[in-house]
Structure formats: structure tokens, C-alpha cells
Design a protein around this motif. Structure first.
Motif, short mmCIF file in Angstrom:
data_model
loop_
_atom_site.label_atom_id
_atom_site.label_comp_id
_atom_site.label_asym_id
_atom_site.label_seq_id
_atom_site.Cartn_x
_atom_site.Cartn_y
_atom_site.Cartn_z
N LEU A 173 -7.31 -1.88 -2.93
CA LEU A 173 -6.39 -2.97 -2.56
C LEU A 173 -6.66 -4.23 -3.38
O LEU A 173 -5.76 -5.05 -3.57
CB LEU A 173 -6.51 -3.28 -1.07
CG LEU A 173 -6.15 -2.15 -0.12
CD1 LEU A 173 -6.32 -2.61 1.32
CD2 LEU A 173 -4.74 -1.66 -0.37
N MET A 221 -8.10 4.21 -1.83
CA MET A 221 -7.02 3.39 -2.38
C MET A 221 -7.58 1.99 -2.59
O MET A 221 -8.10 1.38 -1.66
CB MET A 221 -5.83 3.33 -1.42
CG MET A 221 -4.68 2.46 -1.93
SD MET A 221 -3.40 2.17 -0.70
CE MET A 221 -2.87 3.83 -0.31
N LYS A 252 1.23 2.51 -3.47
CA LYS A 252 0.02 2.88 -4.20
C LYS A 252 -0.32 4.34 -3.90
O LYS A 252 0.16 4.92 -2.94
CB LYS A 252 -1.13 1.96 -3.81
CG LYS A 252 -0.87 0.50 -4.22
CD LYS A 252 -2.04 -0.38 -3.95
CE LYS A 252 -3.20 -0.12 -4.83
NZ LYS A 252 -3.21 -0.68 -6.16
N SER A 296 0.81 -1.22 0.00
CA SER A 296 0.00 0.00 0.00
C SER A 296 0.84 1.27 0.00
O SER A 296 0.40 2.31 -0.50
CB SER A 296 -0.99 0.01 1.17
OG SER A 296 -0.32 -0.03 2.40
#
Length: 95
Positions: A40, A38, A20, A17
Motif C-alpha cells: 500500500l 499487497m 492492485k 486496493s
């Protein structure tokens, strides 16, 4: 029946993460100010993200709604108000 090859390499399933980007939350043309998302996990068959992280800036709001298939919330820091209930850092909600 089609044979599907499933990888046994755990690295094919890890999401880093920190690598990202947070994106503004925009749904059906509505930009929710102060909320970032975000992804996943993206489900190709459903053509949508099925696992996301949301980040709310202080004062940001999202309309109360239902998730008939379930929703999980873990508050990492700060407070979050759902309907009239306040969740604090470390609180978990499953609906």
C-alpha cells in the motif's frame, strides 16, 4: 537545503486496493506458500514497502518474529494465531 514540493491533491495519496494485485509473499528467496502480499505504501528512501496487506490461506504459517519499530495487525476475517494467542475477525494487535 533543497525545497520539496508536496502535493495538496488528496488523490495523490489514495491507494485503490481493488485496483492492485495480490502477489505471492517471497522474502529473501523464501516463498511462503498460501500467503499473498499487497503493497500500500513504498518508501523510496528505505527501498521497501512500509505498509502492506497480507492474506493468509487457511493453514498458512509465517515464523514468529519481532518488529522493534512496531507492527500493526487487524484481522479482517477468519482467525490468526500469534505465538499461542488466537486473534479473531475485528481484533487488532500492536506490538
Amino acid at each position: 537545503m533543497e525545497n520539496t514540493i508536496i502535493s495538496t491533491n488528496i488523490n495523490d495519496y489514495i491507494v485503490r486496493s481493488k485496483q492492485k494485485k495480490w502477489e505471492p509473499l517471497i522474502e529473501k528467496g523464501i516463498h511462503y506458500e498460501g500467503i499473498s502480499v499487497m503493497s500500500l505504501h513504498y518508501d523510496e528512501q528505505k527501498q521497501r514497502s512500509t505498509t502492506i496487506l497480507l492474506k493468509f490461506e487457511p493453514g498458512a504459517t509465517y515464523p514468529y518474529h519481532n518488529h522493534p519499530a512496531g507492527e500493526q495487525v487487524l484481522v479482517l476475517e477468519g482467525d490468526a494465531t500469534f505465538n499461542t494467542t488466537i486473534l479473531k475477525a475485528g481484533d487488532y494487535l500492536y506490538t
